[in-house]
Design a protein around this motif. Sequence first.
Motif, PDB file in Angstrom:
ATOM      1  N   TYR A 285      52.261  45.782  34.654  1.00 57.13           N
ATOM      2  CA  TYR A 285      52.058  44.550  35.407  1.00 57.13           C
ATOM      3  C   TYR A 285      52.903  43.424  34.836  1.00 57.13           C
ATOM      4  CZ  TYR A 285      47.995  46.813  37.467  1.00 57.13           C
ATOM      5  OH  TYR A 285      47.179  47.676  38.146  1.00 57.13           O
ATOM      6  N   CYS A 286      53.196  42.448  35.682  1.00 59.28           N
ATOM      7  CA  CYS A 286      53.832  41.225  35.209  1.00 59.28           C
ATOM      8  C   CYS A 286      53.186  40.054  35.937  1.00 59.28           C
ATOM      9  CB  CYS A 286      55.339  41.240  35.416  1.00 59.28           C
ATOM     10  SG  CYS A 286      55.882  40.954  37.090  1.00 59.28           S
ATOM     11  N   THR A 287      53.299  38.891  35.334  1.00 57.43           N
ATOM     12  CA  THR A 287      52.774  37.665  35.925  1.00 57.43           C
ATOM     13  C   THR A 287      53.919  36.685  36.107  1.00 57.43           C
ATOM     14  OG1 THR A 287      50.629  37.921  34.880  1.00 57.43           O
ATOM     15  CG2 THR A 287      51.203  35.718  35.591  1.00 57.43           C
TER      16      THR A 287
ATOM     17  N   GLY B 250      56.910  45.603  41.804  1.00 63.55           N
ATOM     18  CA  GLY B 250      57.144  44.223  42.208  1.00 63.55           C
ATOM     19  C   GLY B 250      56.270  43.726  43.338  1.00 63.55           C
ATOM     20  N   SER B 251      55.287  44.499  43.745  1.00 63.52           N
ATOM     21  CA  SER B 251      54.394  44.059  44.822  1.00 63.52           C
ATOM     22  C   SER B 251      53.280  43.192  44.246  1.00 63.52           C
ATOM     23  CB  SER B 251      53.769  45.258  45.525  1.00 63.52           C
ATOM     24  OG  SER B 251      54.768  46.025  46.142  1.00 63.52           O
ATOM     25  N   PRO B 252      52.998  42.048  44.868  1.00 67.17           N
ATOM     26  CA  PRO B 252      51.897  41.207  44.396  1.00 67.17           C
ATOM     27  C   PRO B 252      50.567  41.942  44.521  1.00 67.17           C
ATOM     28  CG  PRO B 252      53.300  40.010  45.921  1.00 67.17           C
ATOM     29  CD  PRO B 252      53.736  41.440  45.963  1.00 67.17           C
ATOM     30  N   VAL B 253      49.772  41.889  43.463  1.00 64.25           N
ATOM     31  CA  VAL B 253      48.460  42.535  43.427  1.00 64.25           C
ATOM     32  C   VAL B 253      47.362  41.490  43.600  1.00 64.25           C
ATOM     33  CG1 VAL B 253      46.879  43.899  42.005  1.00 64.25           C
ATOM     34  CG2 VAL B 253      49.315  44.381  41.950  1.00 64.25           C
ATOM     35  N   GLU B 254      47.481  40.374  42.887  1.00 65.14           N
ATOM     36  CA  GLU B 254      46.521  39.277  42.972  1.00 65.14           C
ATOM     37  C   GLU B 254      47.236  37.981  42.644  1.00 65.14           C
ATOM     38  OE1 GLU B 254      42.527  38.930  42.107  1.00 65.14           O
ATOM     39  OE2 GLU B 254      42.368  40.912  41.218  1.00 65.14           O
TER      40      GLU B 254
ATOM     41  N   GLU C  70      43.734  49.794  40.211  1.00 68.84           N
ATOM     42  CA  GLU C  70      42.536  49.027  40.501  1.00 68.84           C
ATOM     43  C   GLU C  70      42.550  47.662  39.825  1.00 68.84           C
ATOM     44  OE1 GLU C  70      39.628  51.715  38.969  1.00 68.84           O
ATOM     45  OE2 GLU C  70      39.374  52.714  40.899  1.00 68.84           O
ATOM     46  N   ALA C  71      43.630  46.928  39.915  1.00 73.36           N
ATOM     47  CA  ALA C  71      43.674  45.595  39.322  1.00 73.36           C
ATOM     48  C   ALA C  71      42.610  44.723  39.966  1.00 73.36           C
ATOM     49  CB  ALA C  71      45.050  44.962  39.524  1.00 73.36           C
TER      50      ALA C  71
END
Length: 163
Positions: free
Chosen positions: A18-20, A41-45, A85-86
């Motif tokens: 993950y990255c922020t 690179g897909s936004p999760v949250e 499951e983020a």
Amino acid sequence: RHTKYIREVLKIASSEEYCTLATKSDDKDGSHVLIVCNAIGSPVESKYLTLEPLQVAMTNTHVCAASEEVIYVWQYRSANAKPSEAGMSPAGIRRRTETVFHIDDTQVTVGSEHPVAPAGGVVSDPIACITASDQCLLVARESGWIHRYSLPHLAVECKFVIR
């Protein structure tokens, strides 16, 4: 291959898959956004912040951001969640554990649904940088004082100075 453009990126932090990204919001209110993205690179949250994230750190379970005087900690993922499951608890229920506190607070209250940043003023010893591991969050101040908080409970473990 596709190129994704994200406007006004301020900071980037990563941990494993993950990255922020800390960005300025498109809103006129001056808010900022923390976007957690997966390995492709897909936004999760994402989370909107009222504080300006001058510093950002990330672990496998937490995203930490700090302005000059306020610290924001968001548990975006449970410690025993699978990578897909983020933000989910083991039972599949989405968790929203967020905490905002002032650097001079002696006790931190964890787990608010909608945390409100403490009223700011001029701080004489601003936050210089932050870093985090799965066990702790370190917050360094310009004077050389370092505050160590335990993760995930955010209890102050100790404070020490480096000169």
